[in-house]
Motif scaffolding. Sequence first.
Motif, PDB file in Angstrom:
ATOM      1  N   VAL A  82       0.816  -1.222   0.000  1.00 18.31           N
ATOM      2  CA  VAL A  82       0.000   0.000   0.000  1.00 18.31           C
ATOM      3  C   VAL A  82       0.848   1.269   0.000  1.00 18.31           C
ATOM      4  O   VAL A  82       0.305   2.374  -0.016  1.00 18.31           O
ATOM      5  CB  VAL A  82      -0.973   0.018   1.199  1.00 18.31           C
ATOM      6  CG1 VAL A  82      -1.963  -1.126   1.113  1.00 18.31           C
ATOM      7  CG2 VAL A  82      -0.226  -0.013   2.518  1.00 18.31           C
ATOM      8  N   GLU A  83       2.159   1.106  -0.024  1.00 21.92           N
ATOM      9  CA  GLU A  83       3.039   2.281   0.071  1.00 21.92           C
ATOM     10  C   GLU A  83       2.792   3.299  -1.042  1.00 21.92           C
ATOM     11  O   GLU A  83       2.724   4.506  -0.778  1.00 21.92           O
ATOM     12  CB  GLU A  83       4.508   1.876   0.067  1.00 21.92           C
ATOM     13  CG  GLU A  83       5.430   3.080   0.144  1.00 21.92           C
ATOM     14  CD  GLU A  83       6.902   2.733   0.129  1.00 21.92           C
ATOM     15  OE1 GLU A  83       7.701   3.656   0.334  1.00 21.92           O
ATOM     16  OE2 GLU A  83       7.266   1.564  -0.079  1.00 21.92           O
ATOM     17  N   ALA A  84       2.660   2.853  -2.269  1.00 22.33           N
ATOM     18  CA  ALA A  84       2.498   3.794  -3.391  1.00 22.33           C
ATOM     19  C   ALA A  84       1.235   4.636  -3.217  1.00 22.33           C
ATOM     20  O   ALA A  84       1.258   5.856  -3.418  1.00 22.33           O
ATOM     21  CB  ALA A  84       2.471   3.045  -4.715  1.00 22.33           C
ATOM     22  N   GLY A  85       0.151   4.001  -2.838  1.00 21.61           N
ATOM     23  CA  GLY A  85      -1.098   4.738  -2.630  1.00 21.61           C
ATOM     24  C   GLY A  85      -0.997   5.705  -1.463  1.00 21.61           C
ATOM     25  O   GLY A  85      -1.479   6.843  -1.542  1.00 21.61           O
ATOM     26  N   LEU A  86      -0.375   5.256  -0.378  1.00 20.89           N
ATOM     27  CA  LEU A  86      -0.209   6.135   0.780  1.00 20.89           C
ATOM     28  C   LEU A  86       0.739   7.290   0.465  1.00 20.89           C
ATOM     29  O   LEU A  86       0.540   8.412   0.942  1.00 20.89           O
ATOM     30  CB  LEU A  86       0.293   5.357   1.990  1.00 20.89           C
ATOM     31  CG  LEU A  86      -0.744   4.435   2.635  1.00 20.89           C
ATOM     32  CD1 LEU A  86      -0.104   3.618   3.753  1.00 20.89           C
ATOM     33  CD2 LEU A  86      -1.927   5.226   3.153  1.00 20.89           C
ATOM     34  N   ARG A  87       1.739   7.021  -0.348  1.00 14.42           N
ATOM     35  CA  ARG A  87       2.658   8.091  -0.754  1.00 14.42           C
ATOM     36  C   ARG A  87       1.890   9.176  -1.518  1.00 14.42           C
ATOM     37  O   ARG A  87       2.053  10.355  -1.249  1.00 14.42           O
ATOM     38  CB  ARG A  87       3.785   7.520  -1.606  1.00 14.42           C
ATOM     39  CG  ARG A  87       4.777   8.563  -2.082  1.00 14.42           C
ATOM     40  CD  ARG A  87       5.915   7.922  -2.878  1.00 14.42           C
ATOM     41  NE  ARG A  87       6.762   8.920  -3.468  1.00 14.42           N
ATOM     42  CZ  ARG A  87       7.653   9.654  -2.820  1.00 14.42           C
ATOM     43  NH1 ARG A  87       7.815   9.496  -1.523  1.00 14.42           N
ATOM     44  NH2 ARG A  87       8.384  10.553  -3.453  1.00 14.42           N
TER      45      ARG A  87
END
Length: 101
Positions: A82-87
Amino acid sequence: SEADTLLMLQLERDYLPHLEKIPVWVELNENQRGALLSFSYNLGQNFYTSGNFNSMRGMLKEKNWGNAEKVFLLYRNPGTRVEAGLRRRRIAEAKLFLTPV
């Protein structure tokens, strides 16, 4: 429209009372408040009093807006799926936080 109404009720009832306890809350502009509302909706309405958000709390206490993007980006779960979305979300929140009204 019913979903929007329910969301607004939840935000007003469950999130704003906690956010209004942030010492600088009354000094923040609408965009800064909106960014923090998004942040708290995603990470919990008690983020300011939680021990896990020292960087965000410090930025707010010191009114160090120059570090806003860096601080928002700390909360993105590196190494997860989920890192890309949270970024993207944290960048949008920081951009909103830094946008004058």
